[in-house]
Design an enzyme around this catalytic site. Structure first.
Site, PDB file in Angstrom:
ATOM      1  N   HIS A 163       0.230 -11.695   2.426  1.00  0.00           N
ATOM      2  CA  HIS A 163      -0.792 -10.828   1.809  1.00  0.00           C
ATOM      3  C   HIS A 163      -1.432 -11.470   0.572  1.00  0.00           C
ATOM      4  O   HIS A 163      -0.747 -11.801  -0.384  1.00  0.00           O
ATOM      5  CB  HIS A 163      -0.111  -9.513   1.381  1.00  0.00           C
ATOM      6  CG  HIS A 163      -1.070  -8.420   1.032  1.00  0.00           C
ATOM      7  ND1 HIS A 163      -0.661  -7.117   0.853  1.00  0.00           N
ATOM      8  CD2 HIS A 163      -2.414  -8.405   0.844  1.00  0.00           C
ATOM      9  CE1 HIS A 163      -1.714  -6.361   0.568  1.00  0.00           C
ATOM     10  NE2 HIS A 163      -2.786  -7.128   0.537  1.00  0.00           N
ATOM     11  N   TYR A 174       0.827  -1.217   0.000  1.00  0.00           N
ATOM     12  CA  TYR A 174       0.000   0.000   0.000  1.00  0.00           C
ATOM     13  C   TYR A 174       0.860   1.266   0.000  1.00  0.00           C
ATOM     14  O   TYR A 174       0.348   2.354  -0.237  1.00  0.00           O
ATOM     15  CB  TYR A 174      -0.906   0.076   1.241  1.00  0.00           C
ATOM     16  CG  TYR A 174      -1.861  -1.058   1.461  1.00  0.00           C
ATOM     17  CD1 TYR A 174      -2.210  -1.943   0.449  1.00  0.00           C
ATOM     18  CD2 TYR A 174      -2.442  -1.246   2.722  1.00  0.00           C
ATOM     19  CE1 TYR A 174      -3.096  -2.982   0.694  1.00  0.00           C
ATOM     20  CE2 TYR A 174      -3.325  -2.283   2.957  1.00  0.00           C
ATOM     21  CZ  TYR A 174      -3.644  -3.151   1.935  1.00  0.00           C
ATOM     22  OH  TYR A 174      -4.516  -4.176   2.180  1.00  0.00           O
TER      23      TYR A 174
HETATM   24  N1  LIG Z   1      -6.363  -8.955   0.501  1.00  0.00           N
HETATM   25  C1  LIG Z   1      -6.134  -7.962   1.354  1.00  0.00           C
HETATM   26  O1  LIG Z   1      -5.223  -8.051   2.116  1.00  0.00           O
HETATM   27  C2  LIG Z   1      -7.019  -6.742   1.406  1.00  0.00           C
HETATM   28  C3  LIG Z   1      -7.864  -6.448   0.339  1.00  0.00           C
HETATM   29  C4  LIG Z   1      -8.704  -5.353   0.478  1.00  0.00           C
HETATM   30  C5  LIG Z   1      -8.686  -4.588   1.634  1.00  0.00           C
HETATM   31  N2  LIG Z   1      -7.833  -4.878   2.644  1.00  0.00           N
HETATM   32  C6  LIG Z   1      -7.786  -4.069   3.873  1.00  0.00           C
HETATM   33  O2  LIG Z   1      -9.102  -3.782   4.259  1.00  0.00           O
HETATM   34  C7  LIG Z   1      -9.248  -2.365   4.391  1.00  0.00           C
HETATM   35  C8  LIG Z   1     -10.662  -1.974   4.092  1.00  0.00           C
HETATM   36  O3  LIG Z   1     -10.783  -2.015   2.668  1.00  0.00           O
HETATM   37  P1  LIG Z   1     -12.053  -2.096   1.874  1.00  0.00           P
HETATM   38  O4  LIG Z   1     -11.809  -1.730   0.500  1.00  0.00           O
HETATM   39  O5  LIG Z   1     -12.571  -3.431   2.149  1.00  0.00           O
HETATM   40  O6  LIG Z   1     -12.859  -0.908   2.597  1.00  0.00           O
HETATM   41  P2  LIG Z   1     -14.364  -0.566   2.653  1.00  0.00           P
HETATM   42  O7  LIG Z   1     -14.428   0.227   3.899  1.00  0.00           O
HETATM   43  O8  LIG Z   1     -15.226  -1.752   2.451  1.00  0.00           O
HETATM   44  O9  LIG Z   1     -14.613   0.342   1.337  1.00  0.00           O
HETATM   45  C9  LIG Z   1     -13.894   1.467   1.068  1.00  0.00           C
HETATM   46  C10 LIG Z   1     -14.599   2.254  -0.058  1.00  0.00           C
HETATM   47  O10 LIG Z   1     -15.865   2.730   0.393  1.00  0.00           O
HETATM   48  C11 LIG Z   1     -15.894   4.154   0.340  1.00  0.00           C
HETATM   49  N3  LIG Z   1     -16.554   4.617   1.563  1.00  0.00           N
HETATM   50  C12 LIG Z   1     -16.188   4.343   2.832  1.00  0.00           C
HETATM   51  N4  LIG Z   1     -17.031   4.941   3.707  1.00  0.00           N
HETATM   52  C13 LIG Z   1     -17.960   5.612   2.966  1.00  0.00           C
HETATM   53  C14 LIG Z   1     -19.098   6.401   3.305  1.00  0.00           C
HETATM   54  N5  LIG Z   1     -19.443   6.627   4.566  1.00  0.00           N
HETATM   55  N6  LIG Z   1     -19.824   6.929   2.271  1.00  0.00           N
HETATM   56  C15 LIG Z   1     -19.488   6.687   1.001  1.00  0.00           C
HETATM   57  N7  LIG Z   1     -18.409   5.949   0.620  1.00  0.00           N
HETATM   58  C16 LIG Z   1     -17.653   5.409   1.598  1.00  0.00           C
HETATM   59  C17 LIG Z   1     -14.466   4.616   0.312  1.00  0.00           C
HETATM   60  O11 LIG Z   1     -14.363   5.866  -0.367  1.00  0.00           O
HETATM   61  P3  LIG Z   1     -13.975   7.240   0.423  1.00  0.00           P
HETATM   62  O12 LIG Z   1     -12.513   7.286   0.500  1.00  0.00           O
HETATM   63  O13 LIG Z   1     -14.570   8.284  -0.470  1.00  0.00           O
HETATM   64  O14 LIG Z   1     -14.639   7.194   1.760  1.00  0.00           O
HETATM   65  C18 LIG Z   1     -13.798   3.465  -0.464  1.00  0.00           C
HETATM   66  O15 LIG Z   1     -13.952   3.641  -1.845  1.00  0.00           O
HETATM   67  C19 LIG Z   1      -8.210  -1.811   3.428  1.00  0.00           C
HETATM   68  O16 LIG Z   1      -7.907  -0.478   3.675  1.00  0.00           O
HETATM   69  C20 LIG Z   1      -7.082  -2.737   3.700  1.00  0.00           C
HETATM   70  O17 LIG Z   1      -6.448  -2.342   4.903  1.00  0.00           O
HETATM   71  C21 LIG Z   1      -7.015  -5.952   2.544  1.00  0.00           C
END
Ligand SMILES: NC(=O)c1ccc[n+]([C@@H]2O[C@H](COP(=O)([O-])OP(=O)(O)OC[C@H]3O[C@@H](n4cnc5c(N)ncnc54)[C@H](OP(=O)(O)O)[C@@H]3O)[C@@H](O)[C@H]2O)c1
Length: 314
Positions: free
Chosen positions: A119, A59
């Site tokens: 990862h 990241y």
């Molecule tokens: N395989 C892996 O290891 C892996 C893969 C994916 C994720 N991860 C980890 O998991 C964490 C969470 O990731 P995720 O992608 O699953 O996160 P998520 O929280 O499910 O989604 C994030 C997305 O939602 C949007 N969002 C969040 N809150 C919002 C709100 N209140 N209103 C509107 N849009 C909103 C964000 O945009 P905005 O920035 O505009 O809020 C972003 O585009 C990552 O940061 C990472 O640390 C790990």
């Protein structure tokens, strides 16, 4: 903030964790916000009671986390980071693990990582990870450079959790990161019974992603599901597929409903929220701290999406 115990690790962790990757990367994806913005966002999360920070080598936010936590007592934060998998054809994949860890320690400004993950281990990587990468991970744990060993699944290619189902039969991981959301709740049957039984800590990723934060994307996904026959045509209003949630629950927004759905799932310890937006961060933590969605709404979600295991919600 509410706190819980992360499985057998015994770590006391906030039920909301800040994800420093995902589509937002603390706001630094695409039109990059400044590093200062990202540091402020992490400090805001800490001020709101978050103590779980998840980052990764890939990241490029470990240095930002390091800046945000500099000067804090080390036990104020639980740091989770990840090693990108070396490839089997690399001369010495074991040494790559050690090199990656040393670099992470440096960027994070610490002498130990609380949870160090392999990862994005896909089913095709699993044997290699088990046979070649676990030994150096265990050595690092013995040396005290990492406290606990974790793995994150490659959810994009493994939406039905094959790697975790196989690997959780063995005692490899202290913590796992799992893709789980209201559109693909398959971890409920495939993963959580095993993690609960074995005391493995669970971090939830993909709680919201694109489908549950962008109404247009949700409509597209539901239309695809209907076209494939995975959703009955008359079961959803394709113009507003989850509109019923706002009539039948007190959730104000889709992300709120989505985070609440994950937070109260038995077996989920920490729900990761990924955002670059300080207002979203505040809203999301508030959502994660709200009560469960009502039973009737959960039953309706189950009847619509409970059998799906072939999408991520991205
Ligand atoms: N395989 C892996 O290891 C892996 C893969 C994916 C994720 N991860 C980890 O998991 C964490 C969470 O990731 P995720 O992608 O699953 O996160 P998520 O929280 O499910 O989604 C994030 C997305 O939602 C949007 N969002 C969040 N809150 C919002 C709100 N209140 N209103 C509107 N849009 C909103 C964000 O945009 P905005 O920035 O505009 O809020 C972003 O585009 C990552 O940061 C990472 O640390 C790990």
């Amino acid at each position: 903030m509410d706190y819980t115990t992360l499985g057998k690790t015994g770590l006391k962790v906030s039920v909301a964790g800040l994800g420093c990757g995902g589509p937002s990367r603390l706001g630094m994806r695409g039109d990059a916000a400044s590093e200062n913005h990202a540091v402020r966002l992490i400090k805001q999360a800490l001020d709101l009671g978050v103590n779980f920070l998840d980052t990764a080598e890939s990241y490029a936010t470990e240095g930002i986390v390091g800046k945000a936590v500099a000067g804090l007592p080390r036990d104020r934060v639980v740091i989770s980071t990840k090693k990108t998998l070396p490839t089997p054809d690399q001369a010495n994949p074991e040494a790559e693990i050690v090199k990656g860890l040393e670099q992470s320690l440096k960027l994070l400004g610490t002498d130990y990582i609380d949870v160090y993950h392999l990862h994005g281990v896909e089913p095709k990587d699993y044997k290699f990870a088990q046979n070649r990468l676990m030994a150096p991970m265990r050595r690092l744990k013995e040396q005290g450079k990492i406290r606990f060993i974790g793995v994150t699944e490659g959810f994009v290619v493994d939406t039905s959790h094959t790697m975790l189902q196989d690997s959780l039969k063995k005692d490899l991981w202290d913590v796992v990161m799992v893709g789980f959301n209201l559109l693909n709740p398959s971890a409920r049957k495939a993963v959580f019974p095993l993690t609960v039984k074995n005391g493995v800590g669970v971090l939830d990723m993909f709680a919201v992603r694109r489908a549950l934060s962008q109404p247009k994307r949700l409509k597209e996904i539901c239309a695809e599901l209907v076209a494939k026959g995975a959703l009955a045509k008359d079961s959803v209003d394709l113009n507003d597929p989850l509109g019923f949630l706002f009539k039948e629950t007190d959730a104000a927004t889709l992300p709120e409903a989505a985070y609440r759905f994950c937070r109260h799932e038995r077996g989920v310890d920490v729900v990761l929220t990924g955002t670059g937006n300080p207002e979203h961060l505040k809203e999301n933590i508030r959502a994660i701290l709200k009560p469960p969605l009502p039973k009737a709404a959960l039953e309706k979600l189950e009847s619509l999406f409970g059998g799906l295991d072939n999408l991520t919600g991205n």
